[in-house]
Design an enzyme around this catalytic site. Structure first.
Site, mmCIF file in Angstrom:
data_model
loop_
_atom_site.group_PDB
_atom_site.id
_atom_site.type_symbol
_atom_site.label_atom_id
_atom_site.label_comp_id
_atom_site.label_asym_id
_atom_site.label_seq_id
_atom_site.Cartn_x
_atom_site.Cartn_y
_atom_site.Cartn_z
ATOM 1 N N LYS A 32 0.878 -1.164 -0.305
ATOM 2 C CA LYS A 32 -0.126 0.120 -0.059
ATOM 3 C C LYS A 32 1.079 1.250 0.136
ATOM 4 O O LYS A 32 0.410 2.026 -0.789
ATOM 5 C CB LYS A 32 -1.219 0.285 1.497
ATOM 6 C CG LYS A 32 -1.855 0.792 1.453
ATOM 7 C CD LYS A 32 -3.054 1.191 2.482
ATOM 8 C CE LYS A 32 -1.083 1.390 4.550
ATOM 9 N NZ LYS A 32 -1.151 1.441 4.773
ATOM 10 N N THR A 33 1.810 1.327 0.592
ATOM 11 C CA THR A 33 2.778 2.177 1.244
ATOM 12 C C THR A 33 3.794 3.531 0.144
ATOM 13 O O THR A 33 3.388 3.781 -1.214
ATOM 14 C CB THR A 33 3.551 2.164 1.905
ATOM 15 O OG1 THR A 33 2.500 2.368 3.249
ATOM 16 C CG2 THR A 33 4.562 3.551 2.184
ATOM 17 N N GLU A 224 -5.529 4.617 5.337
ATOM 18 C CA GLU A 224 -6.130 4.141 6.643
ATOM 19 C C GLU A 224 -7.788 4.948 6.250
ATOM 20 O O GLU A 224 -7.759 5.364 7.746
ATOM 21 C CB GLU A 224 -5.582 4.120 7.535
ATOM 22 C CG GLU A 224 -3.929 4.468 8.040
ATOM 23 C CD GLU A 224 -4.024 2.351 7.412
ATOM 24 O OE1 GLU A 224 -4.774 1.456 7.702
ATOM 25 O OE2 GLU A 224 -2.756 2.098 8.118
#
Length: 761
Positions: A32-33, A224
Site C-alpha cells: 500500500k505505501t 487508512e
C-alpha cells in the site's frame, strides 16, 4: 519510468489513473505505501504542482516515510507536498485562518491531560460529584460530540441527547461542555478534537476560505480511510468537492478504532458519494507465508459487513500455525518465552524478530516474568510517553506561556514551580477574579493590585515579568537558544540539578534530552520555520503510534494489538485467545462489536511474516482466584488444515512444579471449516442515535464469568440504586461480594452473580 517497472498490474493501474475519484482497497502486506508514494510521484512527474497535492495520514511516521520515498523519485520537489496527519495539516491551516473564527493564530493545543485537568476544575467550580461526573467520562462524551460535529449549543438544544443524559443521571453534561468550550476559547486553546471540529466550522462559515483550499488542493489522497471519523470524512468531502480528484486507500478488514470514533461505513459506502468511482484491489500479500494469509482469510470470511476481496500470497507455504494450550497464564508466559529462546537458537533470529501481542495491557505481566527468568531482553510499547513525563510537561508549560500567556492550564502548572509562594489559594483567587471580571488569568496576574487583595502582588509581578522576558528573548533567539534560556531562568534546571536522588538525576537527564531534541530540530534544513513555536506544535500533535524506531535495540516487542497496527515481525505470538478476553466480553452484545474484535484478530495475524503462534490458557488468575477459561471462538473459525495443536501436560501439578511436557498433534480434521460469507455487500449507513459511551453489560453465563468482569474502582449502575463506584471486592468466585458506594445512599453490599450491575465505561 523506472519506478513503475516494479509494480504488479493492479498496483500500476492504481498509480497511473490519477483523474477522478478512486478507492484503493489494500489488503494486508499488499504494498500500500509503495502505491501511495508512487501515485504522488507520478502526479508530479505528469506536471502537477506539488503545492496542489494534499496527502493525509494517521501518523507522523507514515507521512515521513512516504515523503522520503517520494523524494527518491522526484527529488526536492517532494518538500512542497502538503503531507501529514489530519491534525497537523489542519492545525497548520488554522494557524493561518484562526482569526476568522475568533481564535488567535498562536493558540495553544491542549493534550488529553490538559483537557481533563480543565474539566476537573470546572467540575469543582460547579460543585459536582466527580464520581458521577468522572472527568474521563465527561471528556469522552465531549470528544464524541465534537467528532459527530455537535457543538455545545446543539448538544443543549437536542431533546434526544438531553433525555439520554437525564436517564443516565448526568443531566449537566451539556452545561459542562458549554463551560469547557468557553474556557478553552478564553485561554486561546484548542484540544485535539477542536483541530478538526474548528476546521469544519471554518469551512462551513467562511465560503471564501473553503474555496481557497478547494483550489489549492486539487488532488487529495487519504491513507487508512477506514479509520476516519465523521468529522474527518466531512472535511475531506468538502475539500474534494470542486475537482473530485480524491483517492482513498484502506482496508475495511483492518478497521479497529470504533472506540475512538472511526466509522467503517465511510469506506464501505464510499461509492455512494462518488458514483463514477474507480476501484483498485491490491490483493497480493508480499509480507506473509501462504498459510498465514489463508488463516487470516478464513477468519475474516466470518464477517458479513465487508468489501469483497481475495487476498493471496505467492510466498512460500510456510509452517502450519501453531496453537498452544497452557493450564495457567503463567505457564502460557513460560512456553512463549521458551519458544523464543528455542527459535533464536535453532534458526538464528534476533530478539527484535519476535513480537508478543495481547488484547489488554494487563496480560503483559506473565509474559514479562517469563522473559526475565530466561534473560530475554524485551520492550513494552504503550507506556508513558517521553512528553508526558512531569518534568517535560513542566518545561513545556513555560514554553506554552511564552507564546500564549492566556493559557490557563499552563499557568496553573508552573505559577508555583519552582516554588515562589504562589500556592493553590493564590491560584484560586486569580481564577475567581478572572471569572468575576470576565478576563483571563494572565490579565489578573499582570495587574494584581487591581483585582486581588493581600501581599502576593510582588510575587505575581515577578512571575509576569519572567514570562514577558521569555517572550522578548524568543524574538531574538532560535528554538534551542530560547528553550535553554527558559530552562535556565525558570529555575527548572537548577531545581532538578540539586536533586541528587536517582529519580532527580533521571529527570535532569530527561530535560537535557528534550533540549538535545530541540537543538536537532533547530538545525534541520528540510523545514522553513524552525522556531520553538513550531517545535511545540509538532510535539503536541504526536500520536500514540509515533514511536521511536528501536532498530538498534535487539529486544522482543510486547504490545497490544491496537499498538501493533502497521508493524510487521518475522515471528508473532498472539496470546490469551480465550472467550471473554479475546473476543472481549464487552464485544459480545452485538454483531457490530464482535466483527470489530474479529478484525482486530485479523490485524494481529497479518503482522506475522514467517511464523505465527496462537496461545491460550485453560485457567487464569482473576482477582487472586484461579478461574476456568474456554478457548476463543476465533480458534474454531480458522480452517483446520492450517493448524497444528500443541497441548501442554503438567508433569506434576498445575499449581505446583511448573515443569511440563508437550504433545503435538494436528488439529482435528473432523471439525468443519467455516464457509466464506456468501454475500458481502455493504450495509446501509446506520442512523446515529447516541454518542454516549456505552454502559456495558456482562454477558449472561456462568456466575464466575459475570463476577470476574468487575474490578475495584469501576463505575457501575444498578437498576434500583443508580450509579455508583465499586469500593471493594471480597470472597471467591462464584460468590464474590462487592461493596458499592451509591451517591445519596452510601455503601451497599451486593452479591455480584445476582446484582445485575452494569459496567459504565
Amino acid at each position: 519510468m523506472d519506478y513503475l517497472a516494479g509494480l504488479n498490474p493492479q498496483q500500476r493501474a492504481a498509480v497511473e489513473n490519477t483523474q477522478g475519484p478512486a478507492m484503493i482497497v489494500a489488503g494486508a502486506g499488499s504494498g500500500k505505501t509503495r502505491v501511495i508514494t508512487y501515485r504522488v510521484a507520478h502526479l508530479i512527474e505528469k506536471g502537477v504542482d506539488p503545492f496542489n497535492i494534499l496527502v493525509l495520514t494517521f501518523t507522523n511516521k507514515a507521512s515521513k516515510d512516504m515523503r522520503e520515498r517520494i523524494t527518491k523519485v522526484v527529488g526536492s520537489e517532494a518538500k512542497n507536498i502538503w503531507m501529514g496527519t489530519f491534525h497537523s495539516v489542519f492545525a497548520k491551516i488554522l494557524r493561518v485562518e484562526a482569526e476568522k473564527i475568533g481564535y488567535p493564530s498562536n493558540f495553544t493545543i491542549y493534550d488529553t491531560d490538559d483537557s481533563k485537568s480543565l474539566l476537573r476544575s470546572i467540575l469543582k467550580e460547579l460543585q459536582l460529584d466527580d464520581k458521577l461526573y468522572n472527568a474521563n467520562f465527561v471528556y469522552n462524551r465531549i470528544s464524541s460530540a465534537k467528532n459527530n460535529l455537535i457543538s455545545h449549543s446543539e448538544y443543549l438544544e437536542s431533546a434526544e441527547i438531553q433525555s439520554e443524559d437525564m436517564s443516565n443521571k448526568r443531566p449537566l453534561i451539556g452545561a459542562i461542555y458549554e463551560a469547557y468550550t468557553k474556557r478553552c476559547f478564553k485561554a486561546g486553546a484548542m484540544d485535539f478534537d477542536d483541530l478538526l471540529f474548528k476546521t469544519n466550522v471554518l469551512l462551513k462559515s467562511r465560503p471564501e476560505v473553503l474555496n481557497k483550499y478547494q483550489q489549492k488542493f486539487k488532488y487529495l489522497m487519504v491513507d487508512e480511510y477506514q479509520d476516519t471519523n465523521f468529522s474527518q470524512y466531512t472535511i475531506v468531502k468538502k475539500l474534494a468537492a470542486a475537482y473530485q480528484n480524491i483517492c482513498v486507500v484502506g482496508d475495511d478488514a483492518q478497521s479497529i478504532y470504533a472506540f475512538r470514533g472511526a466509522n467503517i461505513q465511510n469506506i464501505l459506502n464510499f461509492e455512494r458519494d462518488y458514483p463514477d468511482l474507480q476501484v483498485y484491489k491490491l490483493e497480493q500479500n508480499y509480507r506473509s507465508t501462504q498459510n498465514i494469509v489463508e488463516v487470516a482469510n478464513s477468519i475474516i470470511a466470518n464477517n458479513k459487513n465487508q468489501l469483497e476481496k481475495n487476498v493471496f500470497s505467492d510466498n512460500e507455504e510456510g509452517d502450519r500455525i501453531k496453537v498452544q494450550r497452557a493450564f495457567t497464564d503463567n505457564e502460557e508466559g513460560k512456553l512463549v518465552a521458551e519458544a523464543i529462546v528455542q527459535e533464536r537458537t535453532s534458526k538464528g533470529y534476533k530478539h527484535n524478530d519476535f513480537a508478543i501481542l495481547y488484547r489488554t495491557n494487563a496480560q503483559s505481566r506473565a509474559m514479562e516474568e517469563a522473559l526475565r527468568k530466561l534473560n530475554v531482553p524485551y520492550k513494552i510499547y504503550g507506556g508513558l510517553s517521553f512528553y508526558q513525563r512531569k518534568e517535560i510537561k513542566d518545561l513545556i508549560a513555560y514554553f506554552r506561556l511564552t507564546f500564549n500567556p492566556a493559557d490557563e492550564e499552563a499557568i496553573k502548572r508552573v505559577i508555583n514551580y519552582p516554588r515562589r509562594g504562589l500556592g493553590d489559594t493564590t491560584v484560586e483567587k486569580i481564577s475567581v477574579a478572572a471569572d468575576k471580571h470576565n478576563i483571563t488569568m494572565w490579565e489578573v496576574i499582570c495587574a494584581p493590585q487591581q483585582y486581588i487583595e493581600g501581599r502576593i502582588a510582588n510575587q505575581l509581578n515577578d512571575f509576569s515579568m519572567l514570562i514577558r522576558s521569555f517572550a522578548a528573548e524568543s524574538k531574538k533567539l532560535d528554538a534551542y537558544e530560547t528553550a535553554l534560556y527558559i530552562a535556565q531562568h525558570s529555575g527548572i534546571l537548577k531545581e532538578l540539578h540539586t536533586d541528587d536522588s536517582i529519580e532527580g538525576r533521571s529527570r535532569y537527564e530527561n530535560i537535557q534530552e528534550l533540549l538535545n531534541g530541540i537543538k536537532e530540530f533547530a538545525e534541520r534544513e528540510d523545514i522553513e520555520d524552525r522556531s520553538l513555536a513550531i517545535f511545540m506544535q509538532d510535539i503536541a500533535l504526536l500520536t500514540n503510534d509515533d514511536r521511536q524506531d528501536d532498530k538498534d535495540r535487539d529486544t522482543v516487542s510486547l504490545m497490544t494489538i491496537h499498538s501493533a497496527k502497521g508493524l510487521e515481525f518475522k515471528n508473532v505470538f498472539i496470546v490469551g485467545l480465550e472467550e471473554n478476553l479475546f473476543p472481549s466480553q464487552m464485544s459480545l452484545n452485538s454483531r457490530t462489536d464482535l466483527e470489530e474484535e474479529r478484525r482486530l484478530f485479523y490485524v494481529a495475524i497479518t503482522r506475522a511474516e514467517k511464523k505465527l503462534t496462537l496461545t491460550y490458557a485453560t485457567s487464569r488468575y482473576r482477582w487472586g482466584t484461579l478461574t476456568n477459561c474456554e478457548p476463543s471462538r476465533f480458534i474454531n473459525e480458522i480452517n483446520a488444515r492450517y493448524l497444528e495443536l500443541e497441548m501442554v501436560k503438567p508433569a506434576k501439578s498445575v499449581l505446583g512444579d511448573n515443569s511440563f511436557d508437550t504433545e503435538r498433534r494436528t488439529w482435528s480434521q473432523q471439525r468443519e471449516a467455516p464457509q466464506p460469507a456468501a454475500a458481502r455487500t455493504p450495509m446501509q449507513r446506520p442512523k446515529t442515535t447516541s454518542i454516549l459511551p456505552k454502559a456495558h453489560v456482562p454477558t449472561p453465563g456462568f456466575a464466575a464469568d459475570v463476577a470476574s468482569a468487575f474490578q475495584n474502582g469501576m463505575d457501575v449502575e444498578h437498576e434500583k440504586f443508580g450509579f455508583g463506584k465499586i469500593v471493594s471486592l471480597e470472597g471467591s468466585l462464584p460468590d464474590v461480594k462487592a461493596t458499592v458506594f451509591f451517591q445519596g445512599l452510601g455503601n451497599k453490599q451486593l452479591l455480584l452473580k445476582f446484582a445485575k450491575l452494569r459496567i459504565v465505561k
